[in-house]
Write a protein that holds these residues in place. Structure first.
Motif, PDB file in Angstrom:
ATOM      1  N   ALA A 152       0.834  -1.206   0.000  1.00 25.57           N
ATOM      2  CA  ALA A 152       0.000   0.000   0.000  1.00 25.57           C
ATOM      3  C   ALA A 152       0.871   1.259   0.000  1.00 25.57           C
ATOM      4  O   ALA A 152       0.561   2.245  -0.679  1.00 25.57           O
ATOM      5  N   ILE A 153       1.961   1.222   0.750  1.00 20.08           N
ATOM      6  CA  ILE A 153       2.886   2.357   0.791  1.00 20.08           C
ATOM      7  C   ILE A 153       3.525   2.573  -0.579  1.00 20.08           C
ATOM      8  O   ILE A 153       3.667   3.706  -1.048  1.00 20.08           O
ATOM      9  N   LEU A 154       3.904   1.476  -1.232  1.00 22.02           N
ATOM     10  CA  LEU A 154       4.479   1.577  -2.578  1.00 22.02           C
ATOM     11  C   LEU A 154       3.496   2.202  -3.568  1.00 22.02           C
ATOM     12  O   LEU A 154       3.885   2.918  -4.494  1.00 22.02           O
ATOM     13  N   GLU A 158      -2.797   6.034   1.656  1.00 24.93           N
ATOM     14  CA  GLU A 158      -2.693   6.635   2.987  1.00 24.93           C
ATOM     15  C   GLU A 158      -2.825   5.562   4.069  1.00 24.93           C
ATOM     16  O   GLU A 158      -3.772   4.772   4.069  1.00 24.93           O
ATOM     17  N   ILE A 159      -1.867   5.554   4.993  1.00 26.66           N
ATOM     18  CA  ILE A 159      -1.864   4.628   6.124  1.00 26.66           C
ATOM     19  C   ILE A 159      -2.304   5.387   7.370  1.00 26.66           C
ATOM     20  O   ILE A 159      -1.943   6.548   7.567  1.00 26.66           O
ATOM     21  N   PHE A 160      -3.085   4.729   8.232  1.00 29.12           N
ATOM     22  CA  PHE A 160      -3.590   5.383   9.434  1.00 29.12           C
ATOM     23  C   PHE A 160      -2.881   4.839  10.677  1.00 29.12           C
ATOM     24  O   PHE A 160      -2.807   3.620  10.885  1.00 29.12           O
ATOM     25  N   LEU A 161      -2.379   5.768  11.496  1.00 22.85           N
ATOM     26  CA  LEU A 161      -1.741   5.408  12.758  1.00 22.85           C
ATOM     27  C   LEU A 161      -2.583   5.962  13.899  1.00 22.85           C
ATOM     28  O   LEU A 161      -2.953   7.143  13.886  1.00 22.85           O
ATOM     29  N   LEU A 202      -5.593   0.057   7.650  1.00 27.14           N
ATOM     30  CA  LEU A 202      -6.016   0.444   6.304  1.00 27.14           C
ATOM     31  C   LEU A 202      -7.024  -0.596   5.824  1.00 27.14           C
ATOM     32  O   LEU A 202      -6.754  -1.802   5.888  1.00 27.14           O
ATOM     33  N   ASP A 203      -8.172  -0.122   5.364  1.00 30.47           N
ATOM     34  CA  ASP A 203      -9.251  -1.032   4.973  1.00 30.47           C
ATOM     35  C   ASP A 203      -9.563  -1.957   6.148  1.00 30.47           C
ATOM     36  O   ASP A 203      -9.777  -1.486   7.254  1.00 30.47           O
TER      37      ASP A 203
END
Length: 337
Positions: A152-154, A158-161, A202-203
């Protein structure tokens, strides 16, 4: 990091000797041991005993020697491959969680070689979630999800922390702000989160990053001022690129429990200090701890900063920064498993 260097040729052995000498001058390298030939005998032993293996040999010999030993990116040691001429250093196994990519860059600079790194996030200038965990000394509860998040990063998603609002995560924010690699993240707060955990989501995918216990072991001459101890501590964590907000505990021997410099430092940093009982220090044994006959003659223990850090970090902890002296102050750093 504990490193084994194994060679098969006379030329490779000479390179190994030179590399060992250079690595031993690095406080982040706990020890570097040499092995020569007998690769079938040594590799099974090295896999269990060392954090990293540097193989100076043809890649075919290395691959055939380790193929049956490989188990998981979580547990396998970092493997580096160097040719006999010392022209290339190849990150071969456990590039992220094992630290092979970082070590490849370090070794390459020491022997003036070309580093070869092939992990997708690195070659695309992206920050992998496992690299973030490794750099910040965080464990990952569900390693099977690493592939999903790195993919997903590649893709630039957007990643959620999510973190607890009552805990300062300065080290996380500073790391994300200062990192030159690309990652698209948003930070959320929830009181449901444990204080030492970071939820990555994510998702329908989630994983938990949890702080390993990071302990600074301190030894010092009687009456050493706080400013000098602080300077030694900052030099040490800067060597490891650790933000001071990431430190969980300070530690020393109980003979130092009235040492004003250490007590003031604990108050200055707002970090608790644990003074380890002499009986525990006397009973403690580790092949990684440097023994001081001088300290033993005075207090009946072989060391202060290294064993107190390891004891305070807990069972099966390990040194990530060996005893280093700074003008009457000694610093060591340990991390829990």
């Amino acid at each position: 990091m504990k490193i084994a260097i194994i060679s098969v040729s006379d030329k490779g052995k000479k390179l190994a000797l030179d590399l060992k000498e250079k690595l031993n001058n690095d406080s982040t390298i706990i020890k570097a041991d040499l092995y020569h030939k007998n690769v079938k005998k040594y590799f099974p032993i090295l896999f269990d005993e060392y954090d990293a293996i540097i193989a100076i040999m043809a890649s075919g010999i290395l691959i055939r020697s380790i193929a049956s030993l490989i188990e998981s990116k979580v547990s396998d040691p970092a493997i580096l491959n160097i040719d006999d001429n010392g022209e290339f250093v190849i990150s071969t196994l456990s590039g992220h969680l094992g630290g092979a990519n970082k070590l490849t860059k370090k070794v390459s600079s020491l022997i003036d070689a070309t580093p070869v790194i092939t992990t997708s996030t690195d070659v695309n200038n992206k920050l992998g979630i496992d690299v973030l965990a490794q750099d910040l000394y965080l464990s990952i509860d569900n390693t099977k999800e690493i592939l999903f998040f790195n993919k997903a990063i590649l893709e630039g998603r957007e990643i959620f922390l999510t973190v607890n609002p009552n805990k300062k995560f300065d080290y996380l924010f500073n790391y994300l702000n200062n990192n030159t690699l690309e990652i698209n993240v948003s930070i959320y707060y929830s009181s449901k989160m444990e204080m030492d955990e970071i939820l990555v989501s994510l998702d329908d995918h989630e994983l938990i990053l949890k702080e390993k216990k990071l302990v600074i072991g301190i030894g010092c001459r009687r009456g050493k001022e706080c400013e000098y101890i602080y300077e030694g501590l900052m030099n040490s964590i800067n060597d490891l690129n650790i933000d001071k907000s990431r430190i969980n505990m300070l530690s020393s021997a109980e003979i130092k429990k009235d040492e004003e410099g250490i007590l003031k430092l604990s108050k200055k940093l707002n970090i608790p200090v644990n003074f380890v009982e002499l009986d525990k220090l006397k009973l403690f044994k580790s092949n990684d701890v440097e023994k001081s006959e001088f300290v033993f003659s005075k207090f009946g223990i072989y060391g202060v900063c290294e064993p107190s850090a390891l004891i305070s970090a807990g069972f099966d902890s390990k040194l990530i920064y060996k005893k280093t002296s700074y003008s009457g102050v000694t610093i060591a750093i340990a991390i829990s498993k």
